[in-house]
Structures are given as C-alpha cells and as structure tokens.
Write a protein that holds these residues in place. Structure first.
Motif, PDB file in Angstrom:
ATOM      1  N   ASN A  61       0.871  -1.174   0.000  1.00 52.74           N
ATOM      2  CA  ASN A  61       0.000   0.000   0.000  1.00 52.74           C
ATOM      3  C   ASN A  61       0.904   1.218   0.000  1.00 52.74           C
ATOM      4  O   ASN A  61       1.524   1.538   1.012  1.00 52.74           O
ATOM      5  CB  ASN A  61      -0.886   0.026   1.253  1.00 52.74           C
ATOM      6  N   TYR A  63       0.101   4.604  -1.843  1.00 53.47           N
ATOM      7  CA  TYR A  63      -0.818   5.276  -2.762  1.00 53.47           C
ATOM      8  C   TYR A  63      -0.125   6.325  -3.629  1.00 53.47           C
ATOM      9  O   TYR A  63      -0.679   6.744  -4.637  1.00 53.47           O
ATOM     10  CB  TYR A  63      -1.977   5.905  -1.984  1.00 53.47           C
ATOM     11  N   THR A  67      -3.345   3.019  -6.241  1.00 50.73           N
ATOM     12  CA  THR A  67      -4.096   2.448  -5.122  1.00 50.73           C
ATOM     13  C   THR A  67      -4.089   0.918  -5.106  1.00 50.73           C
ATOM     14  O   THR A  67      -4.444   0.310  -4.115  1.00 50.73           O
ATOM     15  CB  THR A  67      -5.562   2.925  -5.151  1.00 50.73           C
ATOM     16  N   VAL A 119      -4.193  -2.162   8.509  1.00 48.60           N
ATOM     17  CA  VAL A 119      -5.528  -1.837   9.014  1.00 48.60           C
ATOM     18  C   VAL A 119      -6.608  -2.558   8.197  1.00 48.60           C
ATOM     19  O   VAL A 119      -7.726  -2.751   8.661  1.00 48.60           O
ATOM     20  CB  VAL A 119      -5.740  -0.301   9.001  1.00 48.60           C
ATOM     21  N   GLU A 120      -6.253  -3.006   6.987  1.00 40.24           N
ATOM     22  CA  GLU A 120      -7.215  -3.715   6.140  1.00 40.24           C
ATOM     23  C   GLU A 120      -7.452  -5.160   6.596  1.00 40.24           C
ATOM     24  O   GLU A 120      -8.309  -5.831   6.026  1.00 40.24           O
ATOM     25  CB  GLU A 120      -6.711  -3.751   4.692  1.00 40.24           C
ATOM     26  N   TYR A 165      -3.369  12.438  -8.693  1.00 40.25           N
ATOM     27  CA  TYR A 165      -4.788  12.440  -8.325  1.00 40.25           C
ATOM     28  C   TYR A 165      -4.895  12.771  -6.850  1.00 40.25           C
ATOM     29  O   TYR A 165      -4.137  12.257  -6.038  1.00 40.25           O
ATOM     30  CB  TYR A 165      -5.415  11.067  -8.594  1.00 40.25           C
ATOM     31  N   ILE A 167      -6.407  11.750  -4.332  1.00 47.92           N
ATOM     32  CA  ILE A 167      -7.149  10.778  -3.538  1.00 47.92           C
ATOM     33  C   ILE A 167      -6.848  10.955  -2.054  1.00 47.92           C
ATOM     34  O   ILE A 167      -7.644  10.585  -1.207  1.00 47.92           O
ATOM     35  CB  ILE A 167      -6.822   9.339  -3.956  1.00 47.92           C
ATOM     36  N   LEU A 168      -5.672  11.509  -1.742  1.00 50.98           N
ATOM     37  CA  LEU A 168      -5.338  11.880  -0.368  1.00 50.98           C
ATOM     38  C   LEU A 168      -4.739  13.278  -0.424  1.00 50.98           C
ATOM     39  O   LEU A 168      -4.362  13.760  -1.487  1.00 50.98           O
ATOM     40  CB  LEU A 168      -4.318  10.899   0.232  1.00 50.98           C
ATOM     41  N   TRP A 235      -4.278   9.972   7.165  1.00 49.53           N
ATOM     42  CA  TRP A 235      -5.506   9.176   7.153  1.00 49.53           C
ATOM     43  C   TRP A 235      -6.544   9.682   8.147  1.00 49.53           C
ATOM     44  O   TRP A 235      -7.739   9.651   7.887  1.00 49.53           O
ATOM     45  CB  TRP A 235      -5.216   7.691   7.401  1.00 49.53           C
ATOM     46  N   TYR A 243      -9.859   6.549  11.365  1.00 49.55           N
ATOM     47  CA  TYR A 243      -8.430   6.432  11.634  1.00 49.55           C
ATOM     48  C   TYR A 243      -8.024   7.469  12.664  1.00 49.55           C
ATOM     49  O   TYR A 243      -8.189   8.660  12.447  1.00 49.55           O
ATOM     50  CB  TYR A 243      -7.620   6.634  10.348  1.00 49.55           C
ATOM     51  N   ASP A 254     -12.818  -2.442  16.801  1.00 48.38           N
ATOM     52  CA  ASP A 254     -13.009  -2.654  15.369  1.00 48.38           C
ATOM     53  C   ASP A 254     -12.896  -1.352  14.593  1.00 48.38           C
ATOM     54  O   ASP A 254     -13.223  -0.293  15.095  1.00 48.38           O
ATOM     55  CB  ASP A 254     -14.393  -3.253  15.101  1.00 48.38           C
ATOM     56  N   ARG A 257     -15.832  -0.216   9.732  1.00 51.37           N
ATOM     57  CA  ARG A 257     -16.378  -0.983   8.609  1.00 51.37           C
ATOM     58  C   ARG A 257     -15.919  -2.425   8.558  1.00 51.37           C
ATOM     59  O   ARG A 257     -16.365  -3.186   7.728  1.00 51.37           O
ATOM     60  CB  ARG A 257     -16.055  -0.277   7.296  1.00 51.37           C
ATOM     61  N   TRP A 258     -14.976  -2.819   9.408  1.00 52.90           N
ATOM     62  CA  TRP A 258     -14.618  -4.226   9.437  1.00 52.90           C
ATOM     63  C   TRP A 258     -14.028  -4.597  10.795  1.00 52.90           C
ATOM     64  O   TRP A 258     -13.638  -3.754  11.576  1.00 52.90           O
ATOM     65  CB  TRP A 258     -13.657  -4.591   8.300  1.00 52.90           C
ATOM     66  N   SER A 259     -13.992  -5.893  11.053  1.00 50.55           N
ATOM     67  CA  SER A 259     -13.498  -6.385  12.329  1.00 50.55           C
ATOM     68  C   SER A 259     -11.970  -6.376  12.333  1.00 50.55           C
ATOM     69  O   SER A 259     -11.334  -6.550  11.310  1.00 50.55           O
ATOM     70  CB  SER A 259     -14.002  -7.811  12.533  1.00 50.55           C
TER      71      SER A 259
ATOM     72  N   ASP B 109     -20.255  -9.998  10.663  1.00 48.35           N
ATOM     73  CA  ASP B 109     -20.197  -9.157   9.468  1.00 48.35           C
ATOM     74  C   ASP B 109     -21.584  -8.676   9.069  1.00 48.35           C
ATOM     75  O   ASP B 109     -21.791  -7.507   8.743  1.00 48.35           O
ATOM     76  CB  ASP B 109     -19.587  -9.936   8.289  1.00 48.35           C
ATOM     77  N   LYS B 112     -22.839  -6.008  11.553  1.00 51.10           N
ATOM     78  CA  LYS B 112     -22.102  -4.775  11.794  1.00 51.10           C
ATOM     79  C   LYS B 112     -21.631  -4.059  10.544  1.00 51.10           C
ATOM     80  O   LYS B 112     -21.548  -2.847  10.517  1.00 51.10           O
ATOM     81  CB  LYS B 112     -20.865  -5.117  12.620  1.00 51.10           C
ATOM     82  N   ARG B 113     -21.280  -4.837   9.519  1.00 47.92           N
ATOM     83  CA  ARG B 113     -20.621  -4.190   8.377  1.00 47.92           C
ATOM     84  C   ARG B 113     -21.657  -3.792   7.342  1.00 47.92           C
ATOM     85  O   ARG B 113     -22.247  -4.644   6.691  1.00 47.92           O
ATOM     86  CB  ARG B 113     -19.609  -5.116   7.722  1.00 47.92           C
ATOM     87  N   TYR B 114     -21.820  -2.504   7.179  1.00 47.01           N
ATOM     88  CA  TYR B 114     -22.836  -2.018   6.256  1.00 47.01           C
ATOM     89  C   TYR B 114     -22.563  -2.481   4.830  1.00 47.01           C
ATOM     90  O   TYR B 114     -23.471  -2.739   4.073  1.00 47.01           O
ATOM     91  CB  TYR B 114     -22.917  -0.496   6.312  1.00 47.01           C
ATOM     92  N   TYR B 115     -21.275  -2.600   4.472  1.00 46.33           N
ATOM     93  CA  TYR B 115     -21.022  -2.969   3.071  1.00 46.33           C
ATOM     94  C   TYR B 115     -21.394  -4.425   2.811  1.00 46.33           C
ATOM     95  O   TYR B 115     -21.887  -4.759   1.737  1.00 46.33           O
ATOM     96  CB  TYR B 115     -19.570  -2.662   2.661  1.00 46.33           C
ATOM     97  N   LEU B 166     -18.790   1.690   0.102  1.00 47.61           N
ATOM     98  CA  LEU B 166     -18.581   1.528   1.548  1.00 47.61           C
ATOM     99  C   LEU B 166     -17.323   0.737   1.874  1.00 47.61           C
ATOM    100  O   LEU B 166     -16.730   0.924   2.922  1.00 47.61           O
ATOM    101  CB  LEU B 166     -19.798   0.840   2.186  1.00 47.61           C
ATOM    102  N   THR B 170     -10.673   4.980  -0.470  1.00 46.39           N
ATOM    103  CA  THR B 170     -10.649   6.269  -1.159  1.00 46.39           C
ATOM    104  C   THR B 170     -11.425   6.137  -2.465  1.00 46.39           C
ATOM    105  O   THR B 170     -11.796   5.041  -2.866  1.00 46.39           O
ATOM    106  CB  THR B 170      -9.218   6.705  -1.523  1.00 46.39           C
ATOM    107  N   TRP B 171     -11.652   7.279  -3.122  1.00 44.89           N
ATOM    108  CA  TRP B 171     -12.332   7.267  -4.417  1.00 44.89           C
ATOM    109  C   TRP B 171     -11.315   6.983  -5.508  1.00 44.89           C
ATOM    110  O   TRP B 171     -10.623   7.887  -5.953  1.00 44.89           O
ATOM    111  CB  TRP B 171     -13.045   8.589  -4.654  1.00 44.89           C
ATOM    112  N   THR B 172     -11.246   5.730  -5.941  1.00 43.51           N
ATOM    113  CA  THR B 172     -10.323   5.401  -7.031  1.00 43.51           C
ATOM    114  C   THR B 172     -11.007   5.714  -8.367  1.00 43.51           C
ATOM    115  O   THR B 172     -12.217   5.918  -8.430  1.00 43.51           O
ATOM    116  CB  THR B 172      -9.955   3.916  -7.007  1.00 43.51           C
TER     117      THR B 172
END
Ligand code: HEM
Lengths: 300, 205
Positions: A61, A63, A67, A119-120, A165, A167-168, A235, A243, A254, A257-259, B109, B112-115, B166, B170-172
């Motif tokens: 990662n 960027y 990406t 973090v992903e 771009y 993006i950040l 971030w 973040y 968590d 958006r994810w665990s 999932d 909790k996870r909206y996506y 979601l 970022t917006w790719t």
C-alpha cells in the motif's frame, strides 16, 4: 506456513546479497564494518517466519504510486533516491537539511524481523535492516517542549504518479508522540532482506512502528519535525472517525467498517487460515506501558 | 429457419463460454498460487468487480437500443445470468476462503458491516431474477408481472455500488467510473413525465 529456520533462508544468497548491498551502494559503503552479528539475526529469526522477498515487494500500500497493491512494484522504479535529503525542523537545536548519506554514516545497521499488520486486516513478516529512530532523535537534539515527532513523505508527482490524483491530501504526513518515537522498537529502515530498501517499500528511508497499523509507518521520508502540538496525520485527516492518531493494533477495537479481531496471513495461499490479531500486534510487553490508563476505545 | 436459429443458439452458447471462462481460469491460477501474495483477496475482488461490470453492461443494453438503436436485446439474458454467476463465485470466495466458513464471522459481518449488508441484500434481490430468467418463467408469471419483478435489478445495482463505495478507502478511478455509469443508468430510467405529474398533484392539492 512452515516455520523458517535460519538455514532455510538460503544462506549463500542471503549473505551474497548482503555483501552486495553493502558494497554496491555509495550510501552503504561506509558501513561495511557494522553489519549485524549472526547471533542477533538468529535470535529474531527463530521467532517469526518472514514472508518471501517476492511477497514483500509485490503487495504494497503506497498510494503515491497508485491504489492497487501491485502498483508500487510497477510504477516506483522511476523514483530517484540518490541523492536524498532529510530536512529537520521544529523544536530542535539542529534545524537544517542533511544529506541522507551523512546521516547514515555513523549508524550501525541491524536487522529487525517484525510483523506488519495492515488496518485492512492482513499481516506479513518482514526482515528490516536499519537503526532505531531514537539514535537519530538523540543526534537531532530536540528541545524540551518537543512532545511529538512529525514525518513527511516526498512530494514529486512526476515520479510518483499516484500524487497526480488528489485521492489523499499530499504530501503524506504521519506522527508519533516523542515517547513512542523514542521506544526501542521504533525503527528507521533503509533495507530489507539484507538488501537496500526497494522503492516500493519506501526507499530510501522509512519508519517502522510494529505495534501500529501499517499506515503509521510512513515511507520515503523527506522531513522530520518536532512539535509541541499533535501533528496532522493523513488518514485521520481524511477520515477522522475511522483512523485515529494512535492507530495501535487492537483486536478489541473494530474499524467501523470491518473487524480487527483476526487477520489473513499473506503468503499462505488460497487455503490459509486466519490468525488471531494480538494486542499491540504482539508487542504489548514492550509498549503497553506507553498507554497505561488510556481509554484505547476513545484513543484509537 | 431452424438452421439460423441454431446458429444463434451456438452464438449465445459461445458467448456464455467466453464470458464465464475467467471464473475457472482465475480460480486455477489461484490454486497454483499465481495470483500474487494474496490470492483470496485477488479472487474476491476480481469476481466482485466483474460482477459489477456485467451488471452495468446488462443494464446498458436497453438504453443502447432506445438511444443509439443498437440492438443487443437477444444477449441481455446471457449477460444477466453471467452477472449472477460472478456474484455467486464472489460470495463463495468470501464464505469459503475469506472467512473460512466461520459462522461467527459471517454473523458479526452481517450485523455490523454495512457494506456486507448492502452486498447481501443485493444478492438476495438477484436470486429471484436469476431463477425467473427462462422463457417458461416469463410465461408463467405473465410478462407484465415479470417486468415488474425484474425492476428489482435497479435496486440491486444501487446496493452493489453502495457496497463498493462503503468498502473502499478512497475514491479510485475505477470506483468513480462505475458510480458514474450507475448514475447514468438510473437517471435514464426515471420517467420524467410521471414525476412531473406527481409534483403537480402535490402542489395543487
Ligand atoms: C452476500 C453478498 C456479498 C458479500 C458477502 C460480499 C463480500 C465482499 C467482500 C468481503 C469484498 C472485499 C472487501 C475487501 O476489500 O476486503 C467485496 C468486494 C466487492 N464486491 Fe462484494 N459481496 C457481496 C455481494 C456483492 C454483489 C451483489 C456485488 C455486485 C454485483 C458485489 C461487488 C463487489 C465489488 C465490485 C467489490 C470490490 C472489488 C474491487 O475492490 O475491485 N458484491 N465483496
């Protein structure tokens, strides 16, 4: 993945490569005498089994180069890393712009094998070469009011195509408290697998903070400044709810958006098992004291 | 007649084969560990992205006919079903390889996870559409009911793009492209006349 023993890392290659990296580069030539001792390497390797160089250099990662995880390997070759200058700024008695070569001149390089937790929700194990950040900070002589260290990545859109771009909010910036920065685990890497740092991994100088999510370990650093206020970090500026400034690895908090309870281990193929994420990425003993009494759910 | 019809069928069969080939090919490469360091995410993303692309293509066929007079209607069902097979493969990769068939992870999932919720509802909407894709089903339901049922596909598309937005950090460029395409498809479907009438009624009452 099978546990790697020291002898499994194809010692011939390993050491030939190491000699190459030491002899092959102007920056490193002054450090022939200061390689790591075999004992040090053995001690750290026996605990964690590193991912292959192929994996470490093709799953990034970064960027600034795009990406996708394969973009950095594809598009970072153009990056010029020699010469490289590091600006030192803020609350210090040694403000100025220094040649990286000079900075590295008197640093004894060592190997650190750390797990990197993104973090992903994935992790890999990387054998870094470098030196503790503390050594550089001591040399820079920060003033007493300095409570934070801020870092900045190179901004050079003609060599870093991702920066074209927005993006950040470029340039990428990161930060640590001075206590975090001075912790013996906090590391500045200049190489990996006994070689010079590949561009896609943040050449020529990157931070490695193994108990925090990977994005804290800022790459291709051009500026370090000492501040009294908590510095902006890219971030958390982009998405403060997701973040935080600390971003310590924590299986109990968590991401919205994810665990974060488990992680996929890179390099185990299609049938790999998830592993349980450890508090502070397994470095609780070394760094837990930095956060005593802190509500880690609030200061994520 | 019979001859030309069978050629048409061969053509469509060929189209199915071409459009579906990436599924087994990528899976084979995954088994051989030739999809880079993270084959699970690679397959999950690839199948997901292709599902979305095929969904958008499927829904471009009608506007293509209406606006540009390009008639690909006879391939629409094929594209729709191909979409479904990609979605199905995408979800199988998630269930089997990503979360390792863990019921705990699935439940947490979904709670909790909206996506994941958006993707799941989208999938649930696509199932009845795939099941009622045959000529027989059209007749059994009556074309009118069938048409109304298949309007669900626009909700499925919206939820799919929400799913993608979601889960992105970022917006790719890709995400922007798919979102724009989705918005165009949805806007083309809004019947201006009807809505103007509704507005008038609201203001006059
Ligand atoms: C039960 C239903 C579904 C589940 C559980 C699911 C799960 C997932 C997961 C786990 C990811 C990867 C997230 C990550 O980066 O870690 C993903 C990505 C994606 N999914 Fe789904 N999904 C579902 C339905 C759908 C549907 C119906 C579509 C579209 C037709 C779709 C399209 C996508 C796309 C486009 C991506 C991103 C691919 C990329 O990054 O290139 N998904 N999905």
């Amino acid at each position: 993945m099978k546990k790697l023993k020291y002898s499994d890392i194809t010692p011939e290659n390993y050491y030939i490569n190491r000699r190459n990296f030491i002899a092959g580069s102007a920056v490193f030539s002054s450090m022939i005498a200061s390689g790591l001792t075999q004992n040090e390497a053995e001690a750290s390797i026996s605990q964690l089994s590193p991912n292959s160089l192929q994996e470490i250099t093709n799953y990034n990662n970064f960027y600034e180069f795009g990406t996708s995880k394969t973009d950095p390997a594809k598009y970072s070759k153009k990056l010029t890393t020699i010469p490289w200058q590091l600006e030192v700024d803020g609350l210090t008695n040694k403000k100025g712009i220094f040649d990286l070569e000079k900075i590295l001149n008197n640093k004894q390089l060592e190997e650190r094998i750390y797990r990197l937790r993104c973090v992903e929700g994935w992790s890999m194990v990387i054998p870094w070469i470098g030196f503790p950040l503390k050594k550089l900070i001591d040399q820079m002589d920060p003033k007493n009011e300095a409570r934070y260290v801020a870092f900045e990545t190179l901004y050079r859109p003609d060599e870093m195509r991702g920066q074209r771009y927005k993006i950040l909010d470029w340039p990428y910036v990161e930060g640590l408290t001075i206590e975090e920065a001075m912790n013996p685990l906090t590391f500045l890497a200049t190489g990996l697998y006994g070689k010079e740092l590949p561009n896609q991994n943040g050449a020529p100088l990157r931070l490695v903070v193994p108990w925090k999510y990977g994005f804290k370990s800022i790459k291709s650093i051009v500026k370090i400044s000492f501040t009294s206020e908590q510095p902006k970090t890219t971030w958390s500026a982009a998405n403060p709810r997701e973040y935080g400034f600390f971003s310590n690895v924590n299986p109990n908090v968590d991401h919205p958006r994810w665990s974060q309870a488990t992680e996929r281990v890179i390099g185990e193929g299609l049938f790999g098992q998830r592993r349980k994420t450890e508090m502070f990425n397994g470095y609780e003993k070394e760094v837990g004291h930095l956060y005593k009494g802190m509500d880690l759910k609030k200061h994520y | 007649m019979i001859f030309s019809r069978s050629i048409k069928n061969y053509r469509i069969l060929g189209l199915y084969i071409i459009l579906l080939t990436p599924i087994p090919v990528y899976f084979y490469l995954g088994l051989k560990n030739r999809l880079g360091p993270d084959p699970v995410k690679f397959l999950e993303h690839k199948y997901g992205e292709l599902a979305l692309i095929f969904l958008i293509l499927t829904l471009s066929i009608t506007p293509l006919l209406k606006i540009f007079k390009v008639n690909l209607i006879k391939y629409r069902r094929c594209f729709g079903l191909v979409t479904f097979y990609y979605v199905f493969s995408h979800i199988l990769i998630y269930l089997i390889f990503d979360i390792g068939l863990s019921l705990d992870l699935l439940v947490s999932d979904l709670k909790k996870r909206y996506y994941i919720i958006a993707g799941f509802i989208s999938f649930m909407l696509l199932v009845p559409l795939a099941v009622t894709s045959s000529d027989k089903a059209v007749k059994r339901l009556s074309p009118k009911t069938w048409k109304r049922l298949h309007k669900l596909v626009f909700i499925a598309l919206s939820l799919s793009i929400i799913h993608f937005i979601l889960l992105s950090k970022t917006w790719t460029i890709e995400l922007l492209t798919y979102t724009l395409a989705t918005m165009i498809i949805l806007l083309l479907r809004i019947k201006y006349k009807k809505y103007r009438l509704i507005f008038f009624n609201i203001f006059n009452s």
